[in-house]
Design an enzyme around this catalytic site. Structure first.
Site, PDB file in Angstrom:
ATOM      1  N   HIS A 113      51.031  23.034 -21.382  1.00 55.65           N
ATOM      2  CA  HIS A 113      49.699  22.683 -21.056  1.00 55.65           C
ATOM      3  C   HIS A 113      48.767  21.252 -21.699  1.00 55.65           C
ATOM      4  O   HIS A 113      47.489  21.568 -20.849  1.00 55.65           O
ATOM      5  CB  HIS A 113      48.469  23.661 -21.989  1.00 55.65           C
ATOM      6  CG  HIS A 113      47.954  25.664 -21.242  1.00 55.65           C
ATOM      7  ND1 HIS A 113      49.280  25.389 -19.921  1.00 55.65           N
ATOM      8  CD2 HIS A 113      49.812  26.134 -22.044  1.00 55.65           C
ATOM      9  CE1 HIS A 113      49.377  26.221 -19.454  1.00 55.65           C
ATOM     10  NE2 HIS A 113      49.243  26.923 -20.715  1.00 55.65           N
ATOM     11  N   ASP A 153      57.514  29.887 -18.148  1.00 56.40           N
ATOM     12  CA  ASP A 153      56.527  30.692 -19.139  1.00 56.40           C
ATOM     13  C   ASP A 153      55.577  31.647 -17.760  1.00 56.40           C
ATOM     14  O   ASP A 153      55.217  31.183 -16.886  1.00 56.40           O
ATOM     15  CB  ASP A 153      55.446  29.336 -19.824  1.00 56.40           C
ATOM     16  CG  ASP A 153      54.348  29.885 -20.623  1.00 56.40           C
ATOM     17  OD1 ASP A 153      54.667  29.889 -21.535  1.00 56.40           O
ATOM     18  OD2 ASP A 153      53.384  30.129 -20.500  1.00 56.40           O
ATOM     19  N   HIS A 155      52.342  31.625 -18.186  1.00 58.14           N
ATOM     20  CA  HIS A 155      51.357  30.861 -17.236  1.00 58.14           C
ATOM     21  C   HIS A 155      51.902  29.458 -16.996  1.00 58.14           C
ATOM     22  O   HIS A 155      52.809  28.939 -17.467  1.00 58.14           O
ATOM     23  CB  HIS A 155      50.434  30.192 -19.325  1.00 58.14           C
ATOM     24  CG  HIS A 155      50.110  31.361 -19.811  1.00 58.14           C
ATOM     25  ND1 HIS A 155      50.735  31.911 -20.883  1.00 58.14           N
ATOM     26  CD2 HIS A 155      48.960  31.909 -19.997  1.00 58.14           C
ATOM     27  CE1 HIS A 155      50.334  33.261 -21.473  1.00 58.14           C
ATOM     28  NE2 HIS A 155      48.985  33.078 -21.181  1.00 58.14           N
ATOM     29  N   ASP A 242      56.290  34.481 -22.643  1.00 61.16           N
ATOM     30  CA  ASP A 242      55.456  36.058 -22.508  1.00 61.16           C
ATOM     31  C   ASP A 242      55.814  36.295 -21.299  1.00 61.16           C
ATOM     32  O   ASP A 242      54.495  36.779 -20.846  1.00 61.16           O
ATOM     33  CB  ASP A 242      53.860  34.415 -22.870  1.00 61.16           C
ATOM     34  CG  ASP A 242      53.950  33.498 -22.041  1.00 61.16           C
ATOM     35  OD1 ASP A 242      54.299  33.341 -21.088  1.00 61.16           O
ATOM     36  OD2 ASP A 242      53.377  32.604 -21.976  1.00 61.16           O
TER      37      ASP A 242
END
Length: 443
Positions: A113, A153, A155, A242
């Site tokens: 990120h 991931d 996200h 995740d």
């Protein structure tokens, strides 16, 4: 009888026992402890061909060729961040030097990120480990290396996308939970890259409750065909975990078997750990499954204690949504070279965008304006004007000369740097010249 790995695999483990956002935060010290215990308990390091290596410490120069840290690296980056990035670099060098066939960096803090410009931490990330590794390898082995990321991931990998959005030698593919339902709220099928690298950004938002079935369908019908066409020199799995059915922060239903099968089919050169916050119920099993798959060993017996077959059941509506978007993205990839860039981006000399970026971990809001020069001979000079709130620094300008810069864009970048230093409009002006591998600052 001792087991022999089909592929020689290097493991780099850095749990960062001295770093955490807070004692109760999902990204905390003990996050990888259960994984380490599982690796030892299963005798993974006793397998012939699987070897553990120590990380190195990434240098400030490694960070500077990837990021613009505001006001500087020392104000933003801690030693654990440098070691985590160094773990990724070590993995990359092991593969590039032929010391191993594949490498898996099981490291924290994570990084995907972290944007090109960094004012602080967002999404638990401060600097981008895998991007720092790639820039290190390109400086050492040649900037013409073709790199492919497949980020799994839950996200959206908005930071890695941001760094490589206009880089024609980097393909960035992100599979993630639909941004309408999860942080950071980005990563949609229409985001296909900047004017200098259109089509080399691929986002597949997966509906909540997607199972192994949907993930593997996307792999077989979208990712693998695109990779076969792109033919990367280095394939990296940004291995977020995740998406697991037990993760407390997401709404996905991927199992350890699904992760292992994806990795076996994807066959990456490198895996770099990202998120994953079910530290007892998921990470130990997912990581061992990935290790076995990368080593070319049987992973069929890796199952979570609470696993049951119903977890793999996926609704027809989810399947239909994934198939629709896969078809759309495959068509966009196949037609990318036929796009009229000036018409597509509605610009003549520069393509200009504005965005607001929220640093949820640091509670900072950043306002950015990005200008990319439309150039027929290279990816194009990039100019970023940025101001963060709160900030003691004020407005900054970052001028980025790309790896494949033509002489005209290189000269223009130097001129823009000298021009921006005059007057009081910008508190700090940065010139990041990727072609010459240097960072200048007016500070």
């Amino acid at each position: 009888m001792r087991i022999n790995a089909k592929n020689k695999l290097g493991l780099i483990f850095f749990p960062a026992f001295d770093w955490a956002i807070s004692p109760t935060h999902p990204e905390r010290e003990e996050r990888l402890l259960y994984t380490k215990d599982q690796i030892l308990e299963e005798g993974i390091l006793d397998i012939e061909g699987i070897e553990e290596y120590n990380p190195i410490v990434a240098s400030k120069e490694d960070v500077e060729r990837t990021h613009i840290c505001v006001p500087d690296i020392d104000s933003i980056v801690t030693m654990p961040h440098l070691i985590s990035a160094g773990g990724a670099i070590k993995a990359g060098e092991l593969v590039m030097e032929g010391e191993v066939d594949k490498a898996f960096a099981i490291i924290r803090p994570p990084g995907h990120h972290a944007f090109h410009v960094v004012h602080g931490a967002r999404g638990f990330c401060t600097i981008n480990n895998e991007a720092i590794m790639v820039e290190h390898l390109r400086q050492k082995y040649g900037s013409d290396l073709k790199i492919a990321f497949v980020d799994t991931d839950a996200h959206h990998a908005d930071g890695t996308q941001n760094i490589y959005y206009n880089d024609p030698n980097v393909l960035h593919i992100s599979l993630h939970q639909d941004g309408r339902t999860l942080y950071p709220g980005t990563g949609f099928v229409e985001d296909l890259g900047g004017p200098g690298a259109y089509g080399r950004t691929i986002n597949l938002p997966l509906p909540p409750n997607t199972t192994d079935e949907g993930l593997l369908y996307a792999l077989d019908n979208l990712i693998l065909p695109i990779l076969d066409d792109f033919k990367p020199d280095l394939l990296i799995n940004a291995a977020g975990q995740d998406n697991h059915y037990s993760d407390p922060l997401t709404n996905m239903n991927i199992s350890a078997q699904g992760y292992a099968e994806l990795n076996a089919k994807l066959d990456p050169d490198l895996a770099i750990l990202q998120g994953g916050y079910s530290i007892e119920s998921a990470l130990p099993y997912v990581n061992v499954g990935i290790i076995l798959a990368m080593a070319g060993l049987d992973y069929s017996q890796i199952k979570e204690p609470d696993y049951h077959p119903a977890i793999k059941e996926q609704s027809p509506k989810i399947t239909a949504t994934i198939k629709r978007d896969v078809k759309r993205l495959l068509r966009a990839w196949e037609n990318k070279d036929e796009v009229d860039i000036r018409k597509k981006f509605n610009c003549k000399e520069y393509y200009t965008t504005k965005r607001n970026i929220y640093y949820d971990t640091a509670n900072i809001t950043e306002n950015q304006e990005v200008k990319i020069k439309i150039c027929a001979d290279c990816a194009g000079l990039m100019i970023i004007d940025s101001i963060a709130h709160p900030s003691a620094v004020g407005k900054i300008r970052a001028i980025i000369i790309p790896h494949n810069s033509c002489n005209q864009c290189s000269k223009l970048g130097d001129q823009e740097y000298e021009r921006a230093k005059v007057g009081s409009k910008f508190k700090i002006v940065y010139l990041q010249d990727k072609k010459k591998d240097k960072l200048l600052s007016s500070k």
